[in-house]
Design an enzyme around this catalytic site. Structure first.
Site, mmCIF file in Angstrom:
data_model
loop_
_atom_site.group_PDB
_atom_site.id
_atom_site.type_symbol
_atom_site.label_atom_id
_atom_site.label_comp_id
_atom_site.label_asym_id
_atom_site.label_seq_id
_atom_site.Cartn_x
_atom_site.Cartn_y
_atom_site.Cartn_z
ATOM 1 N N GLU A 1 -11.464 -0.140 -2.361
ATOM 2 C CA GLU A 1 -10.663 0.445 -1.282
ATOM 3 C C GLU A 1 -9.508 1.257 -1.860
ATOM 4 O O GLU A 1 -9.406 1.473 -3.065
ATOM 5 C CB GLU A 1 -10.126 -0.651 -0.367
ATOM 6 C CG GLU A 1 -9.193 -1.635 -1.023
ATOM 7 C CD GLU A 1 -8.680 -2.681 -0.042
ATOM 8 O OE1 GLU A 1 -9.129 -2.702 1.107
ATOM 9 O OE2 GLU A 1 -7.817 -3.482 -0.436
ATOM 10 N N ASP B 1 0.828 -1.213 0.000
ATOM 11 C CA ASP B 1 0.000 0.000 0.000
ATOM 12 C C ASP B 1 0.858 1.258 0.000
ATOM 13 O O ASP B 1 0.702 2.134 0.859
ATOM 14 C CB ASP B 1 -0.951 0.018 1.202
ATOM 15 C CG ASP B 1 -1.654 -1.303 1.432
ATOM 16 O OD1 ASP B 1 -1.973 -1.975 0.438
ATOM 17 O OD2 ASP B 1 -1.886 -1.661 2.598
#
Length: 472
Positions: free
Chosen positions: A220, A37
């Protein structure tokens, strides 16, 4: 490939822009890191990426990265993270942190937005810490958003409607207003206007404005990038599941305002994109929406051994270099036949005349887009033809030929057209009567160990396409 020599010596002009002559890219010496991420920030001449588990890395050139920390245990971003954030660890019932984000405010200080999540449920907490140095140490200011069992704002938490308070990205808009976009699965993606004197939401009794997602749909990792030339804010998200079997893929929508409404390339209102009522992880409800940029694919035929390609690329950030005018997409990806091992990849992005981003098929090698000649385009290629499905299948390469008479033959048939100004205008591939607008770019292919011509394009349905020159 056609090579140009001067006095028998190859011109090593990495990234030069020459019309009708070939750029020569020096072989990049990649140094890879694992940051899940990755959220990017540039501090002076150094790029930093921070991700889940307090993974932290830096680079001077987006090619050679240095790992600064691998986990919460070896992170120096806090003096004593277990003690300083003990309440957050306890609330979220976890021993690690999830996706983080760092932003430098106009006061010169660095604000680290952290989040915790239980994982199997949206039991999460999100807050901010501050430091005078990008490498810390940071001191907690406040944890200000909660999801899960604890009521907030005087209402009981509803996981199908309210956000899972993780995956923050904090940014200034074109008018110097500060925003935080965040969210994962659950009730979807939300945005809050922030106070850049405190680092906290301007209104602290709300989750903010809903942008897309809901009913536990697998959307997301929001990240917003403004483009002053197009006048749009681009909302990147990842659809699907992040593991090797999850079908993670990156999609984008855009809006004239930072807080929406956002639409995809087909004009669909992203605020209406969510899972079917009463379902969880209903990918069929969402997979037709969003402009897709990249998903699972193989560079080579799958012999069960190759790891040349990407599996579940996602949770991206982006960076715009004001000096060069270049855009970059930064994400983590897994690889074919490699399990859950992951690494960071950086690819250049370009924008079509219609104002939609397309992603270079090959990782960044200090290449510079240029104007080319028709002779530099014709040749044998491998085609990666994506679709809008959310699946663990990887797109296998198809053999095609781009002939000098502007025809495409092989696994598919069609036409190609090189724009006179490939830098600012759209070059085209028309395959089976579908038009893909995009760019031709010379890039370095580490799989073949040489420089090759590539093309990246997007269709009116928001389906991307890559081709990579391959004479083998």
């Amino acid at each position: 490939m056609k090579r140009f020599f001067l006095a028998g010596v190859m011109l090593l002009l990495a990234g030069c822009q020459l019309k009708g002559a070939e750029q020569v890219i020096e072989r990049p010496e990649y140094a890879d890191v694992s940051v899940h991420d990755p959220s990017i920030i540039r501090d002076k001449d150094t790029y930093y990426i921070i991700g889940s588990h307090m993974q932290f890395a830096k680079s001077d050139d987006l090619i050679q990265w240095k790992q600064l920390s691998n986990s919460v245990a070896d992170s120096s971003l806090f003096n004593n993270i277990r003690e300083e954030l003990a309440d957050e660890f306890d609330y979220a019932q976890t021993d690690t942190l999830w996706a983080s984000d760092i932003q430098q405010f106009k006061n010169g200080k660095y604000y680290l937005y952290y989040c915790f999540c239980q994982g199997s449920s949206p039991l999460s907490v999100l807050g901010v810490a501050i430091s005078d140095s990008i490498e810390g140490p940071y001191q907690k200011v406040k944890s200000f958003l909660y999801s899960g069992t604890s009521p907030q704002f005087g209402k009981e938490y509803n996981a199908a409607v309210h956000p899972n308070v993780i995956d923050p990205h904090v940014f200034y808009d074109n008018e110097e207003k500060l925003w935080m976009v965040y969210g994962s699965y659950s009730g979807g993606i939300f945005i809050l206007e922030m106070d850049d004197e405190t680092g906290l939401p301007k209104e602290q009794n709300t989750y903010g404005k809903h942008l897309l997602g809901g009913n536990h749909s697998r959307i997301e990792a929001p990240y917003i990038q403004y483009n002053s030339e197009t006048g749009y804010y681009y909302l990147f998200t990842s659809f699907g599941g992040l593991d090797a079997n999850g079908g993670y893929n990156i999609r984008v929508a855009r809006s004239k305002q930072p807080d929406g409404p956002y639409e995809d390339i087909q004009g669909n209102a992203m605020s209406e994109v969510k899972g079917k009522y009463g379902t969880q992880f209903d990918d069929t409800s969402i997979q037709s929406f969003g402009t897709k940029l990249i998903g699972n694919f193989l560079y080579e035929e799958d012999d069960g051994l190759t790891n040349a390609g990407y599996i579940s690329p996602g949770h991206n950030s982006s960076y715009y270099d004001e000096k060069t005018g270049e855009y970059f997409l930064i994400f983590h990806t897994r690889f074919p036949n490699s399990g859950e091992n992951h690494s960071v990849r950086v690819h250049q992005m370009y924008f079509t005349e219609d104002g939609w981003p397309v992603v270079s098929p090959l990782r960044y090698s200090n290449e510079k887009i240029a104007d080319y000649s028709d002779d530099q385009i014709s040749g044998e290629y491998r085609l990666i033809h994506f679709d809008k499905l959310i699946t663990d299948d990887a797109k296998a390469p198809l053999k095609i030929n781009l002939s000098k008479d502007k025809k495409v033959s092989g696994a598919v048939s069609g036409l190609w057209k090189l724009a006179e100004d490939n830098i600012s205008k759209d070059s085209l591939l028309i395959l089976d009567d579908i038009e893909y607008k995009g760019k031709f770019i010379f890039s370095w292919d580490e799989n073949q160990g040489k420089q090759v011509m590539t093309f990246t394009g997007i269709s009116e349905e928001g389906v991307p396409l890559f081709i990579v020159e391959n004479e083998g």
